[in-house]
Design a protein around this motif. Structure first.
Motif, PDB file in Angstrom:
ATOM      1  N   ARG A  79       0.837  -1.204   0.000  1.00  0.00           N
ATOM      2  CA  ARG A  79       0.000   0.000   0.000  1.00  0.00           C
ATOM      3  C   ARG A  79       0.870   1.251   0.000  1.00  0.00           C
ATOM      4  O   ARG A  79       0.600   2.220  -0.724  1.00  0.00           O
ATOM      5  CB  ARG A  79      -0.937  -0.015   1.212  1.00  0.00           C
ATOM      6  CG  ARG A  79      -1.917   1.165   1.244  1.00  0.00           C
ATOM      7  CD  ARG A  79      -3.047   0.911   2.237  1.00  0.00           C
ATOM      8  NE  ARG A  79      -2.530   0.727   3.570  1.00  0.00           N
ATOM      9  CZ  ARG A  79      -2.344   1.721   4.452  1.00  0.00           C
ATOM     10  NH1 ARG A  79      -2.619   2.958   4.116  1.00  0.00           N
ATOM     11  NH2 ARG A  79      -1.890   1.467   5.651  1.00  0.00           N
ATOM     12  N   ASN A  80       1.925   1.223   0.790  1.00  0.00           N
ATOM     13  CA  ASN A  80       2.835   2.373   0.829  1.00  0.00           C
ATOM     14  C   ASN A  80       3.480   2.614  -0.529  1.00  0.00           C
ATOM     15  O   ASN A  80       3.664   3.766  -0.947  1.00  0.00           O
ATOM     16  CB  ASN A  80       3.903   2.159   1.904  1.00  0.00           C
ATOM     17  CG  ASN A  80       3.327   2.170   3.311  1.00  0.00           C
ATOM     18  OD1 ASN A  80       2.253   2.743   3.532  1.00  0.00           O
ATOM     19  ND2 ASN A  80       4.007   1.539   4.251  1.00  0.00           N
ATOM     20  N   GLU A  81       3.817   1.531  -1.237  1.00  0.00           N
ATOM     21  CA  GLU A  81       4.399   1.667  -2.573  1.00  0.00           C
ATOM     22  C   GLU A  81       3.419   2.344  -3.532  1.00  0.00           C
ATOM     23  O   GLU A  81       3.798   3.211  -4.320  1.00  0.00           O
ATOM     24  CB  GLU A  81       4.774   0.288  -3.125  1.00  0.00           C
ATOM     25  CG  GLU A  81       5.972  -0.367  -2.458  1.00  0.00           C
ATOM     26  CD  GLU A  81       6.141  -1.820  -2.889  1.00  0.00           C
ATOM     27  OE1 GLU A  81       5.397  -2.260  -3.817  1.00  0.00           O
ATOM     28  OE2 GLU A  81       6.984  -2.532  -2.312  1.00  0.00           O
ATOM     29  N   MET A  82       2.156   1.937  -3.468  1.00  0.00           N
ATOM     30  CA  MET A  82       1.164   2.506  -4.380  1.00  0.00           C
ATOM     31  C   MET A  82       0.827   3.955  -4.012  1.00  0.00           C
ATOM     32  O   MET A  82       0.572   4.786  -4.891  1.00  0.00           O
ATOM     33  CB  MET A  82      -0.108   1.647  -4.393  1.00  0.00           C
ATOM     34  CG  MET A  82       0.080   0.298  -5.076  1.00  0.00           C
ATOM     35  SD  MET A  82       0.712   0.411  -6.786  1.00  0.00           S
ATOM     36  CE  MET A  82       2.449  -0.014  -6.539  1.00  0.00           C
ATOM     37  N   ILE A  83       0.818   4.266  -2.730  1.00  0.00           N
ATOM     38  CA  ILE A  83       0.603   5.661  -2.320  1.00  0.00           C
ATOM     39  C   ILE A  83       1.713   6.540  -2.899  1.00  0.00           C
ATOM     40  O   ILE A  83       1.455   7.621  -3.444  1.00  0.00           O
ATOM     41  CB  ILE A  83       0.549   5.775  -0.782  1.00  0.00           C
ATOM     42  CG1 ILE A  83      -0.744   5.138  -0.251  1.00  0.00           C
ATOM     43  CG2 ILE A  83       0.638   7.239  -0.340  1.00  0.00           C
ATOM     44  CD1 ILE A  83      -0.802   5.043   1.270  1.00  0.00           C
ATOM     45  N   ALA A  84       2.950   6.055  -2.817  1.00  0.00           N
ATOM     46  CA  ALA A  84       4.083   6.820  -3.352  1.00  0.00           C
ATOM     47  C   ALA A  84       3.968   6.947  -4.870  1.00  0.00           C
ATOM     48  O   ALA A  84       4.219   8.033  -5.432  1.00  0.00           O
ATOM     49  CB  ALA A  84       5.397   6.143  -2.971  1.00  0.00           C
ATOM     50  N   PHE A  85       3.585   5.868  -5.543  1.00  0.00           N
ATOM     51  CA  PHE A  85       3.478   5.889  -7.001  1.00  0.00           C
ATOM     52  C   PHE A  85       2.402   6.866  -7.462  1.00  0.00           C
ATOM     53  O   PHE A  85       2.636   7.696  -8.361  1.00  0.00           O
ATOM     54  CB  PHE A  85       3.172   4.476  -7.514  1.00  0.00           C
ATOM     55  CG  PHE A  85       2.905   4.402  -8.993  1.00  0.00           C
ATOM     56  CD1 PHE A  85       3.943   4.512  -9.899  1.00  0.00           C
ATOM     57  CD2 PHE A  85       1.611   4.239  -9.479  1.00  0.00           C
ATOM     58  CE1 PHE A  85       3.707   4.455 -11.277  1.00  0.00           C
ATOM     59  CE2 PHE A  85       1.360   4.176 -10.840  1.00  0.00           C
ATOM     60  CZ  PHE A  85       2.418   4.284 -11.742  1.00  0.00           C
ATOM     61  N   VAL A  86       1.224   6.794  -6.852  1.00  0.00           N
ATOM     62  CA  VAL A  86       0.120   7.660  -7.270  1.00  0.00           C
ATOM     63  C   VAL A  86       0.384   9.109  -6.875  1.00  0.00           C
ATOM     64  O   VAL A  86       0.076  10.042  -7.628  1.00  0.00           O
ATOM     65  CB  VAL A  86      -1.213   7.141  -6.680  1.00  0.00           C
ATOM     66  CG1 VAL A  86      -2.357   8.112  -6.991  1.00  0.00           C
ATOM     67  CG2 VAL A  86      -1.540   5.750  -7.235  1.00  0.00           C
ATOM     68  N   SER A  87       0.980   9.315  -5.713  1.00  0.00           N
ATOM     69  CA  SER A  87       1.276  10.678  -5.251  1.00  0.00           C
ATOM     70  C   SER A  87       2.243  11.400  -6.185  1.00  0.00           C
ATOM     71  O   SER A  87       2.222  12.631  -6.283  1.00  0.00           O
ATOM     72  CB  SER A  87       1.856  10.641  -3.835  1.00  0.00           C
ATOM     73  OG  SER A  87       0.917  10.129  -2.920  1.00  0.00           O
TER      74      SER A  87
END
Length: 521
Positions: free
Chosen positions: A191-199
Motif C-alpha cells: 500500500r505504501n508503494e502505491m501511495i508513493a506511485f500515485v502521489s
C-alpha cells in the motif's frame, strides 16, 4: 447458505506451462476458499487464464500456430494443474470466451460514456513481456547499456494511434481509497508503494493497440483491440455473469479478495479501481499482493536451469504435503524459499512424526485394545486441560490467523496443540495403563480421539484429502466437518450412542524421502 464470499486469483498468462508461482497462488486461494466454506460462508472461487495480448500473438507465430490454438492448448495445462493440486475453483474464466468479450466491451462503453476515453497518438516505452507501458523515469539500464523495464525486461519504443483512459483524473480518488480504506491493499508495504506511485502523479493510460489484432475489439473502433490489462481485469466481472446476470452480480460483487502476486499490484490497485470508478462500479474490498517463491533462495529462470514443475513436486512428495509446506514455511506476503530438502524436513517433522504419528498411535490402540469402540469415560483435570488447549488452537487461534491470511502463524498455533497431545500421551503412557488400569487407558485414548478430531477439522483447508481420510477413519459425518462443529458439545455423545466402531487405521502421512537425484546431489 451463509454470507457470500468471492475470492479470485490473478488469471495466468498461458504463454508457458504453469510454474511454482502459479501453483503457490492457486493453493493459497484454495486454502482461503475452503477455510471460509468451513466457516459456513457461501464461497465463489474463480481462477482462469489471460489469453490475449501481443505476447501470446508472438508466441503463437513462433510455434506456427494460431493464437486461439495456443490459448486452448496452454489453458488446459492450468486446468490440469488445479485438478492435480486439489484446487477446487467454482469457475475457470478464459478471456477468449464470448461472454468475456461482451463484458469487456460493456465496461469500455461505460468508461467512454463517463468521458474517460479519448483518441490520441501513443509514443513511449512498452514491455511485451510485462504487457506494460513505462515512463522514461522508470527504466533501468541493462549490462549492455540497453533500456529495461523496472522488472529487467526488454522495452521497445512504440508509436501508434491509441485510445487513452483519463487515469490522471483518478489520482485523488485513488489516494482517498488508500487513506480511507487501508484494508483495500495489503500487506502495508504494498500500500505504501502505491501511495508513493500515485502521489508522484498519474499520466493518462494508453488502452488500445492497432499493431496486432489478437484481443477484444474496441466498440466503434474495430481496427483497435483493447490493451490486454483492460480485458484481463474485467474477468473478475465476467465470471459473475456481468452485465447480464444482475442478481448474481449483486450477490457476489464487490470481490472480497483479489489474491495476486506483488509484481502486478499496480494493475490491480491503480488501474483496476480507476476503471471501476469510471464505469460506476464498486471497487474490490481487499487486494493482497503475496511474495515470490524462490528456489533455494534464487528466482527461477530458464537460463539458470532451476525452473520447477509444481506437478513434479506434488508427484514426489504428495499433494497435501506440498500444500502444507507452502502454507507453513512462508510468511504470507513475504518472499519465501523452497527446496526438496526443506519440504522433506518440514513435512517429516510435523506431518509424519508429530501429527501423523499421533493419529496412527491413538487409532491403532483404540482399534486393538478397545475393539475400535467409543465409550463414555470419567475425565481428570489433565484431560480437561488438553481439551482446553486444543480448543483454543482450533476454535480461536488458527481461525483468527487464517482470517488475517497469517497462515504460517495459524499453523504454528495448531502445531503447538499437536505437541501438547504428544506430550500428554507420553506422560499418560496408555500402553502401560493397558495392564495396570484399563479404564484409565480408555479415558486417555478417547480424550486423544476427541482432540484429533478437532485438530483434523481445523487443518482440513490445508490438507483436504488427508483430513478427509482421517475423519472417515474417525467416523465423523461429512456435515460435522466444519468449524461450527468444534463448538458442538454433544458430538461425542452422539458417536457413542450410535455404537460405531473405528476401522483399522492406515498411515495418514508416511515419511517422505528425497528423490534419488536429490539424495546424491
Amino acid at each position: 447458505m451463509g454470507e457470500p464470499y468471492y475470492i479470485t486469483t490473478a488469471i495466468s498468462y498461458p504463454n508457458g506451462k504453469p510454474h511454482i508461482g502459479h501453483a503457490y497462488e492457486a493453493i493459497a486461494a484454495d486454502v482461503i476458499a475452503r477455510f471460509h466454506r468451513a466457516l459456513g460462508r457461501d464461497v465463489f472461487f474463480q481462477t482462469g487464464t489471460d489469453e490475449h495480448g501481443l505476447k501470446m500473438a508472438q508466441k503463437a507465430r513462433e510455434l506456427g500456430k494460431t493464437p486461439a490454438q495456443l490459448a486452448s492448448e496452454m489453458s488446459q495445462y492450468f486446468i490440469d494443474m488445479c485438478a492435480a493440486l486439489n484446487v477446487g475453483y467454482d469457475n475457470f474464466q478464459r478471456t477468449t470466451e464470448d461472454r468475456h468479450h461482451r463484458a469487456s466491451q460493456e465496461i469500455w462503453r461505460r468508461m467512454e460514456a463517463n468521458g474517460d476515453l479519448y483518441l490520441d497518438r501513443y509514443e513511449g516505452w512498452y514491455s511485451v513481456r510485462d504487457e506494460a507501458y513505462y515512463d522514461e523515469s522508470e527504466l533501468i539500464e541493462g549490462e549492455g547499456g540497453e533500456k529495461l523495464s523496472p522488472q529487467g525486461t526488454p522495452v521497445e519504443w512504440t508509436v501508434e494511434e491509441s485510445w487513452f483512459f483519463r487515469l490522471s483524473k483518478y489520482q485523488e480518488p485513488l489516494l482517498a481509497l488508500y487513506r480511507d480504506h487501508p484494508a483495500f491493499l495489503k500487506p502495508d508495504s504494498r500500500r505504501n508503494e502505491m501511495i508513493a506511485f500515485v502521489s508522484a502523479g498519474l499520466r493518462d493510460l494508453s488502452v488500445s493497440r492497432t499493431s496486432f489484432d489478437w484481443g477484444v475489439k474496441v466498440p466503434g473502433s474495430e481496427d483497435h483491440v483493447m490493451y490486454v490489462w483492460v480485458d484481463a481485469l474485467t474477468n473478475y466481472l465476467t465470471g459473475l455473469g456481468w452485465p447480464d446476470e444482475a442478481e448474481a452480480f449483486s450477490k457476489w460483487w464487490p470481490a472480497d479478495l483479489h489474491l495476486i502476486g506483488k509484481d502486478i499490484v499496480r494493475f490491480h490497485t491503480v488501474y483496476w479501481p480507476a476503471f471501476l470508478m469510471s464505469a460506476g462500479l464498486e471497487v474490490p474490498k481487499h487486494v493482497f499482493g503475496h511474495g515470490f517463491l524462490l528456489n533455494r533462495g534464487q528466482k527461477e529462470s530458464k537460463s539458470l536451469g532451476n525452473v520447477t514443475d509444481p506437478l513434479a513436486l506434488a508427484e514426489s512428495f504428495g499433494v497435501d504435503a506440498l500444500r502444507y509446506f507452502l502454507m507453513r514455511e512462508v510468511a504470507f506476503g513475504q518472499d519465501g524459499s523452497y527446496s526438496p530438502e526443506a519440504i522433506v524436513l518440514r513435512c517429516n517433522a510435523e506431518l509424519a512424526n508429530s501429527y501423523g504419528n499421533l493419529v496412527q498411535r491413538v487409532s491403532s490402540m483404540i482399534f486393538k485394545n478397545m475393539d475400535g469402540k467409543l465409550a463414555t469415560f470419567e475425565s481428570r483435570p489433565e484431560d480437561d486441560e488438553l481439551h482446553a488447549r486444543v480448543a483454543t488452537a482450533c476454535r480461536n487461534e488458527l481461525p483468527r490467523e487464517f482470517a488475517a491470511l497469517n497462515f504460517s502463524t495459524g499453523i504454528d498455533a495448531w502445531m503447538r496443540a499437536v505437541f501438547a497431545c504428544n506430550q500428554y500421551i507420553d506422560e499418560q503412557a496408555p500402553w502401560t495403563l493397558r495392564k495396570t488400569d484399563p479404564e484409565r487407558m480408555r479415558a486417555v485414548l478417547l480424550t486423544l480421539y476427541m482432540a484429533i478430531r478437532d485438530l483434523t477439522i481445523a487443518i482440513a483447508p490445508v490438507v483436504p484429502a488427508s483430513a478427509a481420510r482421517i475423519l472417515d477413519q474417525l467416523g465423523i459425518p461429512a456435515d460435522e466437518r466444519v468449524y461450527a462443529a468444534l463448538a458442538d458439545a454433544e458430538w461425542y455423545a452422539r458417536r457413542v450412542a450410535q455404537g460405531e466402531a473405528l476401522a483399522a487405521p492406515s498411515p495418514a502421512f508416511p515419511r517422505l524421502e528425497l528423490p534419488s537425484e536429490e539424495a546424491t546431489a
